[in-house]
Design a protein around this motif. Structure first.
Motif, PDB file in Angstrom:
ATOM      1  N   ILE A   1       0.910  -1.265   0.139  1.00 53.11           N
ATOM      2  CA  ILE A   1      -0.023  -0.037  -0.035  1.00 53.11           C
ATOM      3  C   ILE A   1       0.881   1.042   0.282  1.00 53.11           C
ATOM      4  O   ILE A   1       0.752   2.221  -0.444  1.00 53.11           O
ATOM      5  N   SER A   2       1.896   1.200   0.682  1.00 50.46           N
ATOM      6  CA  SER A   2       2.667   2.435   0.828  1.00 50.46           C
ATOM      7  C   SER A   2       3.294   2.633  -0.574  1.00 50.46           C
ATOM      8  O   SER A   2       3.764   3.903  -0.679  1.00 50.46           O
TER       9      SER A   2
ATOM     10  N   GLN B   1      19.453  -3.608   0.966  1.00 45.94           N
ATOM     11  CA  GLN B   1      20.802  -3.180   1.025  1.00 45.94           C
ATOM     12  C   GLN B   1      20.701  -2.567   2.489  1.00 45.94           C
ATOM     13  O   GLN B   1      21.818  -2.775   3.092  1.00 45.94           O
ATOM     14  N   ASP B   2      19.676  -1.899   2.988  1.00 40.00           N
ATOM     15  CA  ASP B   2      19.901  -1.474   4.379  1.00 40.00           C
ATOM     16  C   ASP B   2      19.829  -2.391   5.289  1.00 40.00           C
ATOM     17  O   ASP B   2      20.827  -2.085   6.398  1.00 40.00           O
ATOM     18  N   GLY B   3      19.088  -3.316   5.209  1.00 41.68           N
ATOM     19  CA  GLY B   3      19.210  -4.511   6.352  1.00 41.68           C
ATOM     20  C   GLY B   3      19.193  -5.784   5.998  1.00 41.68           C
ATOM     21  O   GLY B   3      19.214  -6.609   6.804  1.00 41.68           O
ATOM     22  N   GLY B   4      19.477  -6.160   4.647  1.00 46.58           N
ATOM     23  CA  GLY B   4      19.505  -7.529   4.322  1.00 46.58           C
ATOM     24  C   GLY B   4      18.187  -8.188   4.132  1.00 46.58           C
ATOM     25  O   GLY B   4      18.130  -9.442   4.112  1.00 46.58           O
ATOM     26  N   CYS B   5      17.092  -7.708   4.349  1.00 47.98           N
ATOM     27  CA  CYS B   5      15.872  -8.144   4.275  1.00 47.98           C
ATOM     28  C   CYS B   5      14.804  -7.209   3.829  1.00 47.98           C
ATOM     29  O   CYS B   5      15.069  -6.016   3.857  1.00 47.98           O
ATOM     30  N   ILE B   6      13.537  -7.750   3.809  1.00 46.06           N
ATOM     31  CA  ILE B   6      12.376  -6.804   3.739  1.00 46.06           C
ATOM     32  C   ILE B   6      11.399  -6.870   4.819  1.00 46.06           C
ATOM     33  O   ILE B   6      10.999  -7.894   4.894  1.00 46.06           O
ATOM     34  N   ASP B   7      11.359  -5.917   5.851  1.00 47.55           N
ATOM     35  CA  ASP B   7      10.435  -6.242   6.625  1.00 47.55           C
ATOM     36  C   ASP B   7       9.577  -4.936   7.066  1.00 47.55           C
ATOM     37  O   ASP B   7       9.570  -4.016   6.347  1.00 47.55           O
ATOM     38  N   LYS B   8       8.581  -5.217   8.109  1.00 45.80           N
ATOM     39  CA  LYS B   8       7.663  -4.069   8.440  1.00 45.80           C
ATOM     40  C   LYS B   8       8.370  -2.885   8.469  1.00 45.80           C
ATOM     41  O   LYS B   8       7.733  -1.736   8.388  1.00 45.80           O
ATOM     42  N   ASP B   9       9.522  -2.508   9.272  1.00 41.37           N
ATOM     43  CA  ASP B   9      10.140  -1.444   9.501  1.00 41.37           C
ATOM     44  C   ASP B   9      10.654  -0.591   8.284  1.00 41.37           C
ATOM     45  O   ASP B   9      10.991   0.411   8.142  1.00 41.37           O
ATOM     46  N   ASP B  10      10.576  -1.264   6.988  1.00 39.45           N
ATOM     47  CA  ASP B  10      10.884  -0.510   5.641  1.00 39.45           C
ATOM     48  C   ASP B  10      10.128   0.141   5.335  1.00 39.45           C
ATOM     49  O   ASP B  10      10.109   0.993   4.376  1.00 39.45           O
ATOM     50  N   LYS B  11       8.562   0.138   6.046  1.00 37.84           N
ATOM     51  CA  LYS B  11       7.546   1.122   5.628  1.00 37.84           C
ATOM     52  C   LYS B  11       7.998   2.680   5.757  1.00 37.84           C
ATOM     53  O   LYS B  11       7.731   3.438   4.857  1.00 37.84           O
ATOM     54  N   GLN B  12       8.691   2.846   6.722  1.00 37.10           N
ATOM     55  CA  GLN B  12       9.183   4.289   7.045  1.00 37.10           C
ATOM     56  C   GLN B  12       9.931   4.696   5.843  1.00 37.10           C
ATOM     57  O   GLN B  12       9.907   5.864   5.273  1.00 37.10           O
ATOM     58  N   LEU B  13      11.131   3.806   5.425  1.00 38.51           N
ATOM     59  CA  LEU B  13      11.754   4.199   4.208  1.00 38.51           C
ATOM     60  C   LEU B  13      11.171   4.576   3.080  1.00 38.51           C
ATOM     61  O   LEU B  13      11.273   5.174   2.484  1.00 38.51           O
ATOM     62  N   ILE B  14      10.164   3.464   2.842  1.00 34.57           N
ATOM     63  CA  ILE B  14       9.393   3.789   1.651  1.00 34.57           C
ATOM     64  C   ILE B  14       8.926   5.025   1.517  1.00 34.57           C
ATOM     65  O   ILE B  14       8.819   5.619   0.718  1.00 34.57           O
TER      66      ILE B  14
END
Ligand code: ADP
Length: 501
Positions: free
Chosen positions: A174-175, A193-206
């Motif tokens: 959605i983001s 690249q930031d954390g080696g995975c894709i997780d919920k915390d990436d929402k802010q970055l998106i």
């Protein structure tokens, strides 16, 4: 490129659209799309930097300008089915010779059965000369829908061999709304690249990256704010109306299925500094959706037709980001000079017409908040029923409202106390707007601090009141003009009359 995009473009070409304007920045993506359609078609490419180039290999063939190129290739359509692919030629579309040549090719395409050349203009800037309006079809590559964003994320994570929960994918998809494929992939890369995975915390970055992309497009501005509906003193009618609509936005899917019309938006007209902008922000916070500002002045371009192209892009982007609040501040200034003489006014009139049509036809979840001080110069059709759900008039705050505004601003700064005599303050602040009252509080707090006091008294506040020139004294003429204009239209008061409170 998605199959559906290829199909739509192919159907445009088949149904004799002689000039197709492909509005895109990524030439590689467009070349791939054209190549899929042009199986038995000769493609001849002109590049503004290189002249004629080989469509397949991209190597320069011969140097020439656009006029020369068109003269050389225009008759090819009699021999083969041909695509004339013109890249970045928007700057040439004010040249009468170029316009005449394009028109001739287009007319051949439409009226001569032995002629089969289609012009494909590819550029990020849309310029449509008036003379070619009837021949050009603008083709916007649709932004990915949620289901497509899902599969983009899934392909990305599968390729990297990382597993991501379905919940996380739903949440971050959605983001990504409002971004194109290229941008989505870029952000996914960054997140990985930031954390080696894709997780919920990436929402802010998106969201942060998305804001950057939207900023760069220069069409819309994402407004960050902290204000909520509780920060507005008074305007009870308006707040109640918004609270009702918020219930629809909270359950949009359900509401639509139930048969509820999606709210279109409101127009808030009235005195400066009385909470109109504040309401735009509070609406977004109440509906729990982003607030994006449309600055019409920023859409004005230097080429003929560019401004209209920008308006189209901006509205499309708003739709893509939706549900969102689209805020047009001081709309009377944005569309100033409509119907007047001069070419600048011509453009504004066309932009205005475009915006009206979009509003009239819109069936999306973009909620418009238009704010204005003086609407005497706005064309009456703008205020006609069916465009906005409601028009609200924001007057100078009445006594009860002034008390609430004073309380809000004192509490915000932790300086409210029981001993403050609000009745006395209300009496002395007649004709003050919300911004004046806020200035009084700020001024008082600063002074008491400098004087070394710890609490604020009614007298401290009174002193600032006396030192403040209220809007009613500084903008007397504007205020009576606003009152006069709104008295002539059908408009709801944003406030409840004082005595019934
Ligand atoms: P405008 O009506 O010109 O858009 P704003 O909403 O920008 O005015 O108001 C300017 C500032 O004045 C706001 O940020 C807020 O601090 C204060 N203010 C104005 N009206 C109110 C109100 N009704 N309640 C609380 N604060 C207000």
């Amino acid at each position: 490129m998605k199959r559906s995009t290829v199909n739509i473009l192919a159907s445009y070409i088949d149904s004799l659209h002689p000039i197709i304007y492909i509005n895109h920045f990524d030439f590689k993506v467009i070349d791939d799309t054209i190549a899929q359609i042009a199986v038995n078609t000769k493609c001849i490419e002109f590049n503004n930097a290189l002249g004629a180039v080989d469509f397949k290999t991209k190597s320069p063939m011969y140097e020439c300008d656009l006029e020369h190129f068109l003269r050389l290739v225009m008759d090819d359509g009699f021999e083969h089915e041909t695509f004339l692919v013109l890249k970045d030629v928007h700057g040439e579309l004010n040249n009468p010779k170029i316009i005449a040549l394009l028109k001739r090719i287009a007319e051949n395409n439409l009226y001569n059965d032995n002629y089969e050349a289609t012009i494909l203009i590819v550029s990020e800037i849309v310029v449509i000369p008036r003379e070619l309006e009837n021949y050009i079809t603008v083709f916007d590559i649709p932004l990915p829908a949620i289901s497509e964003i899902h599969s983009l994320i899934r392909t990305f994570t599968n390729d990297l061999g990382i597993s991501v929960d379905e919940d996380v994918i739903n949440d971050i998809a959605i983001s990504f709304k409002g971004l194109n494929e290229f941008q989505i992939r870029q952000i996914l890369n960054l997140a990985y690249q930031d954390g080696g995975c894709i997780d919920k915390d990436d929402k802010q970055l998106i969201l942060k990256e998305k804001e950057q992309f939207i900023k760069k497009s220069g069409m819309l501005e994402i407004v960050n704010f902290t204000e909520t509906i509780d920060d507005i003193g008074g305007l009870e009618n308006l707040k109640e109306w918004l609270e009702r609509k918020a219930k629809i936005f909270a359950n949009l899917d359900k509401a639509i299925r139930f048969g509820v019309d999606v709210p279109k938006g409101i127009m808030i007209i009235g005195m400066p500094g009385c909470g109109k902008s504040l309401t735009a922000k509070a609406t977004a916070s109440l509906f729990e959706i982003p607030l994006v500002r449309l600055d019409v002045g920023r859409l004005l371009g230097k080429y003929v037709g560019e401004s209209e192209g920008n308006m189209r892009k901006a509205l499309r982007l708003a739709e893509a980001i939706s549900p969102c609040v689209l805020w047009i501040d001081e709309i009377e200034k944005a569309f100033a000079g409509i119907g007047g003489e001069g070419s600048g006014n011509d453009v504004t009139t066309r932009l205005f017409g475009q915006f009206l049509t979009w509003m009239q036809e819109k069936e999306n979840t973009v909620f418009i908040v238009a704010t204005a001080n003086d609407i005497s110069r706005l064309p009456p059709e703008f205020l006609r029923k069916g465009r906005f759900d409601e028009l609200f008039f924001v007057d100078l705050p009445n006594g009860e409202e002034r008390r609430k505004i004073i309380d809000i601003h004192l509490k915000k700064r932790n300086k409210w106390n029981k001993s403050i005599d609000s009745i006395a303050l209300i009496k002395e602040t007649k004709g003050f707007n919300g911004a004046d009252l806020e200035a009084v509080i700020k001024d008082t707090i600063e002074r008491t601090f400098i004087e070394g006091k710890t609490t604020i008294t009614t007298e401290d506040l009174m002193k600032s009141v006396k030192d403040t020139k209220s809007i009613s004294s500084t903008l007397k003429d504007e205020i009576s003009q606003i009152k006069d204009t709104v008295s002539k239209i059908d408009i709801k008061p944003a406030s409840i009359p004082e005595k019934t409170l």
